[in-house]
Design an enzyme around this catalytic site. Structure first.
Site, PDB file in Angstrom:
ATOM      1  N   PRO A   1       0.891  -1.329  -0.096  1.00 66.71           N
ATOM      2  CA  PRO A   1       0.172   0.014   0.192  1.00 66.71           C
ATOM      3  C   PRO A   1       0.834   1.216   0.126  1.00 66.71           C
ATOM      4  O   PRO A   1       0.308   2.391  -0.271  1.00 66.71           O
ATOM      5  CB  PRO A   1      -0.712  -0.195   1.352  1.00 66.71           C
ATOM      6  CG  PRO A   1       0.148  -0.998   2.019  1.00 66.71           C
ATOM      7  CD  PRO A   1       0.659  -2.114   1.157  1.00 66.71           C
TER       8      PRO A   1
ATOM      9  N   GLU B   1       4.514  -0.382   5.219  1.00 60.99           N
ATOM     10  CA  GLU B   1       4.260   0.434   6.695  1.00 60.99           C
ATOM     11  C   GLU B   1       4.137   1.929   6.324  1.00 60.99           C
ATOM     12  O   GLU B   1       5.104   2.636   5.879  1.00 60.99           O
ATOM     13  CB  GLU B   1       5.421   0.136   7.627  1.00 60.99           C
ATOM     14  CG  GLU B   1       5.365   0.678   8.899  1.00 60.99           C
ATOM     15  CD  GLU B   1       6.182   0.283  10.033  1.00 60.99           C
ATOM     16  OE1 GLU B   1       6.539   0.615  10.973  1.00 60.99           O
ATOM     17  OE2 GLU B   1       7.166  -0.511   9.553  1.00 60.99           O
TER      18      GLU B   1
ATOM     19  N   LYS C   1       5.242  -4.960  13.580  1.00 60.12           N
ATOM     20  CA  LYS C   1       6.223  -5.709  14.415  1.00 60.12           C
ATOM     21  C   LYS C   1       5.718  -7.062  14.478  1.00 60.12           C
ATOM     22  O   LYS C   1       4.514  -7.248  14.661  1.00 60.12           O
ATOM     23  CB  LYS C   1       6.643  -5.378  15.796  1.00 60.12           C
ATOM     24  CG  LYS C   1       7.682  -4.338  15.952  1.00 60.12           C
ATOM     25  CD  LYS C   1       9.078  -4.838  15.334  1.00 60.12           C
ATOM     26  CE  LYS C   1       9.887  -3.614  15.200  1.00 60.12           C
ATOM     27  NZ  LYS C   1      11.144  -3.951  14.514  1.00 60.12           N
TER      28      LYS C   1
END
Length: 524
Positions: A309, A327, A343
């Site tokens: 994304p 991220e 994470k």
């Protein structure tokens, strides 16, 4: 504007040692204030339907120059909801602010402001330029502004000596770069609309708009059509869905660490954690790749097989950034701030049964949950410094997200930007992202310099935009290929905690290289 000349000067300057470079620049004329540049005409906007046979890659093909002129494609190649709704394409820069060896350079001239101050001044001086776009849909994320990146090394430089800068570095790029562009395109995947913007600096905005429309209507002659994703699957299937030991051994030959040394460094980090220095530390290794003949073709292939994304393609002269980041670092919409740290990683399985097994293993892993909790706490503290009291909240903790080669655990941390704060001050306060440093942040960065022993450069920095209306979105530059035209690299790493297993942590870095390793012939 002589971009080729500016880039050559930038590369030459970056090759000078820090002290010598600062000495030379100290004798150059200093500008006390960056003067505002008044547009020849207001920002001009035009809305068009997205033709069903055209993709964002097709549009980017038509706007990109093969000669290396600066060009940014903020992609959203994984179509999975709000995070992937828009893509932004920009070309023809008229404002270029860089940081080279700690010195701010604006349109080729040294400046005595930081890049953060330059950005704030620029956005303030031009905040009324987009008023002519008032009739546009108010949900659009970008209406002109600054696009670019901040490198991890910039954060090291700005630590006031608290974090040592490793001596070793052989990839020369500006430590930060923000540009304003004359011609911009926003693609709305939901409404199937494209929004064209012309700023009118190189030429009147009406002429720039005609040039933009002409380019979009005419395929670039040297661009060959890119086949769909399945066309690449045969050659890289093993890299995507199989644990190929041959590929892993080839990767290790290209890394700045042997497997044994990487595992020893992890043991040292565990010792530092047991001594109370840090709670968690992000450790990475760097792989050297053969420099592609065609970066755009490489990007398109990787985009097809590993969509994400927050993907990005950037070129400026010999510098290239090909990012397939999953991220989000910071997004700001109407002063609402969001960060989504990652994470916890597991590889995709060879089949649906193994997929489900790996997914459930990650969701049940107390170690991975603990890693994410520590980073969430760090991000809460970072946002609290720039957000209204008691506005910072955590949502969707331990949310599992699926990507082409891995599963990740993700959390969402949100807050309301406080009075007196803006998008630039928010990014500066939270930079670099805690998920790629560790906690506490400064001590983690000190240990990163010690244990990695190599400058990260742009890796684990961030890339995105500041819009004139205050909207902002930056990714974290992970899963990213970096090149200065001479050397091409790719990093991978993970969070180390007191109960980390060195062998498993090393394997995680290989899991994060599968799509890249499958495309590059690392034996050569």
């Amino acid at each position: 504007m002589g971009e080729d000349m500016h880039h050559q000067r930038d590369v030459q300057a970056a090759e000078i040692s820090h002290s010598t470079h600062k000495s030379q620049l100290s004798r150059a004329p200093q500008t006390a204030q960056i003067p505002p540049i008044t547009p020849k005409t207001p920002l001009l906007g035009l809305t068009l339907p997205l033709q069903p046979d055209l993709t964002p890659v097709d549009l980017a093909d038509r706007l990109r120059s093969s000669a290396g002129e600066p060009f940014i494609f903020l992609d959203s190649s994984q179509q999975n909801g709000a995070e992937s709704r828009y893509a932004i394409i920009a070309r023809e820069p008229w404002f270029d602010c860089q940081v080279i060896a700690g010195q701010t350079i604006v349109n080729g001239q040294p400046a005595d402001q930081t890049i953060w101050q330059v950005a704030q001044d620029f956005l303030h001086n031009h905040e009324s330029d987009f008023t002519s776009l008032a009739k546009w849909p108010n949900q659009l994320p970008f209406c002109g502004g600054l696009l670019g990146y901040f490198s991890y090394d910039l954060a090291v430089l700005e630590s006031n000596g608290l974090v040592p800068m490793p001596e070793t570095y052989d990839l020369y790029s500006p430590q930060a770069r923000l540009m304003a562009f004359d011609q911009m395109v926003i693609i709305d995947h939901v409404q199937n609309q494209i929004y064209l913007m012309a700023w009118g600096q190189h030429q009147p905005a009406t002429q720039a708009m005609v040039a933009l429309q002409t380019a979009l209507a005419t395929p670039y002659p040297s661009i060959k059509p890119h086949p769909p994703a399945h066309a690449y699957q045969h050659s890289i299937e093993g890299a995507l869905r199989k644990n190929d030991p041959t590929m892993q051994s080839n990767w290790s030959k290209q890394s700045n660490f042997s497997k044994e040394k990487y595992c020893r460094q992890i043991e040292h980090i565990i010792n530092a954690i047991e001594a109370g220095d840090v709670y968690i530390l992000n450790m990475t290794q760097r792989f050297e790749l053969q420099t592609p003949q065609d970066f755009w073709d490489t990007y398109c292939q990787l985009r097809a097989i590993s969509p994400t994304p927050y993907a990005t393609f950037f070129q400026a002269g010999g510098q290239h950034i090909l990012s397939f980041s999953p991220e989000q670092f910071i997004q700001i919409r109407d002063r609402h701030v969001t960060t989504r740290p990652i994470k916890g990683t597991r590889p995709r399985g060879k089949n649906s049964a193994e997929d489900q097994k790996n997914r459930e293993e990650l969701q049940a892993s107390l170690k991975d949950q603990a890693e994410l909790l520590m980073i969430v706490d760090l991000e809460r503290n970072d946002l609290s410094a720039v957000c209204e009291p008691d506005s910072v909240v955590v949502r969707d903790l331990f949310h599992l997200e699926t990507f082409a080669t891995v599963f990740h655990l993700v959390a969402t941390v949100e807050g309301r930007l406080a009075e007196g704060q803006d998008a630039v001050s928010c990014i500066k306060a939270c930079f670099p992202g805690g998920s790629i440093t560790g906690a506490p942040k400064i001590r983690a960065m000190q240990l990163i310099s010690e244990f990695e022993g190599l400058r990260r450069g742009l890796y684990t920095g961030c890339m995105g935009y500041f819009s004139l209306d205050g909207q902002t979105d930056f990714n974290i530059l992970i899963r990213t290929i970096l090149s200065d035209g001479q050397k091409t690299t790719y990093h991978a790493g993970g969070g180390i905690t007191w109960d980390s297993d060195p062998q498993s942590e090393y394997q995680e870095t290989l899991d994060k290289t599968k799509a890249i390793g499958g495309l590059f012939d690392v034996d050569r």
